[in-house]
Design a protein around this motif. Sequence first.
Motif, short mmCIF file in Angstrom:
data_model
loop_
_atom_site.label_atom_id
_atom_site.label_comp_id
_atom_site.label_asym_id
_atom_site.label_seq_id
_atom_site.Cartn_x
_atom_site.Cartn_y
_atom_site.Cartn_z
N ILE A 341 0.85 -1.20 0.00
CA ILE A 341 0.00 0.00 0.00
C ILE A 341 0.88 1.25 0.00
O ILE A 341 0.65 2.20 -0.77
N ILE A 342 1.91 1.26 0.84
CA ILE A 342 2.83 2.40 0.91
C ILE A 342 3.51 2.60 -0.44
O ILE A 342 3.65 3.73 -0.94
N SER A 343 3.91 1.50 -1.08
CA SER A 343 4.62 1.59 -2.37
C SER A 343 3.73 2.21 -3.44
O SER A 343 4.17 3.09 -4.19
N GLN A 344 2.49 1.78 -3.51
CA GLN A 344 1.60 2.28 -4.56
C GLN A 344 1.20 3.73 -4.30
O GLN A 344 1.13 4.54 -5.23
N ALA A 345 0.94 4.07 -3.04
CA ALA A 345 0.62 5.46 -2.70
C ALA A 345 1.82 6.36 -2.99
O ALA A 345 1.66 7.50 -3.46
N LEU A 347 4.18 5.81 -5.31
CA LEU A 347 4.29 5.95 -6.77
C LEU A 347 3.21 6.88 -7.31
O LEU A 347 3.41 7.56 -8.32
N ALA A 348 2.04 6.91 -6.64
CA ALA A 348 0.96 7.81 -7.07
C ALA A 348 1.29 9.27 -6.80
O ALA A 348 0.62 10.16 -7.34
N SER A 349 2.29 9.53 -5.97
CA SER A 349 2.67 10.91 -5.65
C SER A 349 3.79 11.43 -6.56
O SER A 349 4.14 12.61 -6.49
N VAL A 350 4.32 10.55 -7.41
CA VAL A 350 5.47 10.92 -8.26
C VAL A 350 5.03 11.83 -9.40
O VAL A 350 3.96 11.63 -9.99
N ASN A 351 5.87 12.84 -9.72
CA ASN A 351 5.65 13.66 -10.91
C ASN A 351 6.97 13.83 -11.65
O ASN A 351 7.94 13.14 -11.33
N HIS A 352 7.01 14.72 -12.65
CA HIS A 352 8.21 14.81 -13.48
C HIS A 352 9.36 15.56 -12.80
O HIS A 352 10.43 15.70 -13.40
N THR A 353 9.16 16.02 -11.57
CA THR A 353 10.26 16.67 -10.83
C THR A 353 10.66 15.88 -9.59
O THR A 353 11.54 16.32 -8.85
N THR A 354 10.06 14.74 -9.37
CA THR A 354 10.37 13.93 -8.18
C THR A 354 11.82 13.47 -8.23
O THR A 354 12.26 12.92 -9.25
N LEU A 356 15.03 11.23 -8.12
CA LEU A 356 15.13 9.81 -8.43
C LEU A 356 15.35 8.97 -7.17
O LEU A 356 14.93 7.81 -7.12
N LEU A 357 15.97 9.54 -6.16
CA LEU A 357 16.16 8.80 -4.91
C LEU A 357 14.82 8.51 -4.24
O LEU A 357 14.63 7.44 -3.65
N ILE A 358 13.89 9.47 -4.34
CA ILE A 358 12.54 9.25 -3.78
C ILE A 358 11.83 8.16 -4.57
O ILE A 358 11.15 7.29 -3.98
N LEU A 359 11.96 8.19 -5.90
CA LEU A 359 11.36 7.13 -6.72
C LEU A 359 11.93 5.78 -6.33
O LEU A 359 11.19 4.79 -6.21
N CYS A 360 13.26 5.71 -6.13
CA CYS A 360 13.89 4.44 -5.72
C CYS A 360 13.37 3.98 -4.36
O CYS A 360 13.24 2.77 -4.11
N LEU A 361 13.05 4.95 -3.50
CA LEU A 361 12.50 4.59 -2.19
C LEU A 361 11.16 3.89 -2.36
O LEU A 361 10.92 2.83 -1.75
N LEU A 363 10.03 2.37 -5.07
CA LEU A 363 10.27 1.08 -5.72
C LEU A 363 10.85 0.08 -4.72
O LEU A 363 10.58 -1.12 -4.80
N GLY A 364 11.64 0.60 -3.76
CA GLY A 364 12.16 -0.27 -2.71
C GLY A 364 11.04 -0.87 -1.88
O GLY A 364 11.10 -2.05 -1.48
N PHE A 365 10.00 -0.09 -1.61
CA PHE A 365 8.84 -0.61 -0.87
C PHE A 365 8.10 -1.67 -1.70
O PHE A 365 7.53 -2.61 -1.14
N VAL A 366 8.10 -1.51 -3.04
CA VAL A 366 7.52 -2.55 -3.90
C VAL A 366 8.27 -3.86 -3.69
O VAL A 366 7.67 -4.93 -3.49
N GLY A 367 9.60 -3.78 -3.73
CA GLY A 367 10.42 -4.97 -3.51
C GLY A 367 10.26 -5.55 -2.13
O GLY A 367 10.18 -6.77 -1.96
N LEU A 368 10.20 -4.69 -1.13
CA LEU A 368 10.03 -5.14 0.26
C LEU A 368 8.69 -5.83 0.44
O LEU A 368 8.60 -6.92 1.03
N GLY A 369 7.63 -5.22 -0.08
CA GLY A 369 6.30 -5.83 0.03
C GLY A 369 6.21 -7.15 -0.70
O GLY A 369 5.67 -8.13 -0.16
N ASN A 370 6.77 -7.20 -1.91
CA ASN A 370 6.76 -8.46 -2.66
C ASN A 370 7.58 -9.54 -1.98
O ASN A 370 7.18 -10.71 -1.96
#
Length: 471
Positions: A341-345, A347-354, A356-361, A363-370
């Motif tokens: 849930i944290i990972s998808q929320a 990613l839903a907050s990402v825009n074209h100025t986010t 990349l470290l925040i994006l990796c964070l 995506l890291g939650f995606v990996g952790l959840g999976n």
Amino acid sequence: MARQVNQQNQWWIFTAVVLLSFMSTLTSSIVNIALPVMSRAMAVPTAQVTWVASSYLIVTCMFLLPFGKLGDVLGKARVFKIGTVIFTIASLFCGINLGFVWILIMRAIQALGASMTLSTNAGIITETFSKEQRGLALGSFGSVVALGSIAGPGLGGLILTCLPWNYIFWVNVPVGIVAIILGQIVLPKAEATAAGRIDTWGMLVLIFMAGSLFMGLILGQQAGFMSLIFLSLMIATIILLIMFINLEKRAADPVMNFHLFSNIDFSLSLLATILVYGINFVVNIIEPIYLEQNRFITTDLAGLILISFPIIQIIVSPFAGWLSDRFGSHRIAAISLAMLIISQAGLASVNHTTPLLILCLWLGFVGLGNGLFQAPTNVLVMNSVSKDQLGVASGLLGFSRNTGMTVGAIFANILLFTGISMNLGHSTNDYPVAQPGTFIFGMRFTFWITTAIFVLLFIVQIVVNFKRKNA
């Protein structure tokens, strides 16, 4: 005696099973990167050569459940061993260029062997390990299978850099030979765990139903979901499903015992598997577009960013198995959904100025959840059935994974372009090059939908756990 032998050789048995499972998963993803090269080598249009990949998926899904049942009736180790031989020989012949039709036939045979291994692997591991070690074993198994699905493009690119496309298939051969030899030495003698006759008619209807479903889903992506071919195959799937249910109700020894689905752990875990694998594919499809077309990041850097979450998943999965053994699968499964849930929320907050470290964070939650999800879910499914249904349960797990990936690939585009069309005020199926902000809206819309799906699944999981404690 069988249990004593298994305990003495259990990690060797695990190695034999995982080797072929890894290659069976790898070969479904490694071929994608070679399709343009194969198209030129065989003088086949690109749209046509994609069936080299699609045919493998369709045939694998058609036979997962039937071979799971045959594993219960004839012995899972026997079905697995035969599958390793078929897969290895077909891999050798796939690399011999005798024309497009030849490749399709060999890929279908290769998929037949793969389905024999993928439908029995979790059952063999479940029988081999005690309940106290089952979470660790199934978590490690999930980790290696996940590695097979993500290593394909990278390994395929490396092979194509140095060698002809034939080696995309031939890489399976030495690993297959090792698995065959090791399997003959360490796998237990085939023992049937389910008595009774084989429900031939039920199996045939099930095979055609699965084939119709996945053929329809793949053709629907190409021809459109309102096309005659898609609608015809979906109608055929529904008719075959009704026939299958009626046949199974009257069968003395049905292919699938529908009473299994009355177990909430079994049904909820399979549903969760479909949703998690589906949403993983949504991430895998949308994020590369975001990075390369919206942020103009180079392909190699985008690849490094996107590989971060599968690597975390691979590291976490065995640890999640240990946690499941120690604290209980229900609790770890709920925690995994919270991470997703944290990972998808995020990613839903990402825009074209986010950054990349925040994006990796996120995506890291995606990996952790999976990573936390795989072991407890597999344990809940396999522990929910009796010994004589382990093959069927293993087949259903494989079927759920493939269904999730296929449906996820479809809904990634549907949700993305629905959001883009909402923002534009008219329908479109093209990337809005002149309006990058519109893509961001579509992407965020997609991930808010996936967040809502995981929230609902999490609530159901919590309610089920609460009722279980107070029953």
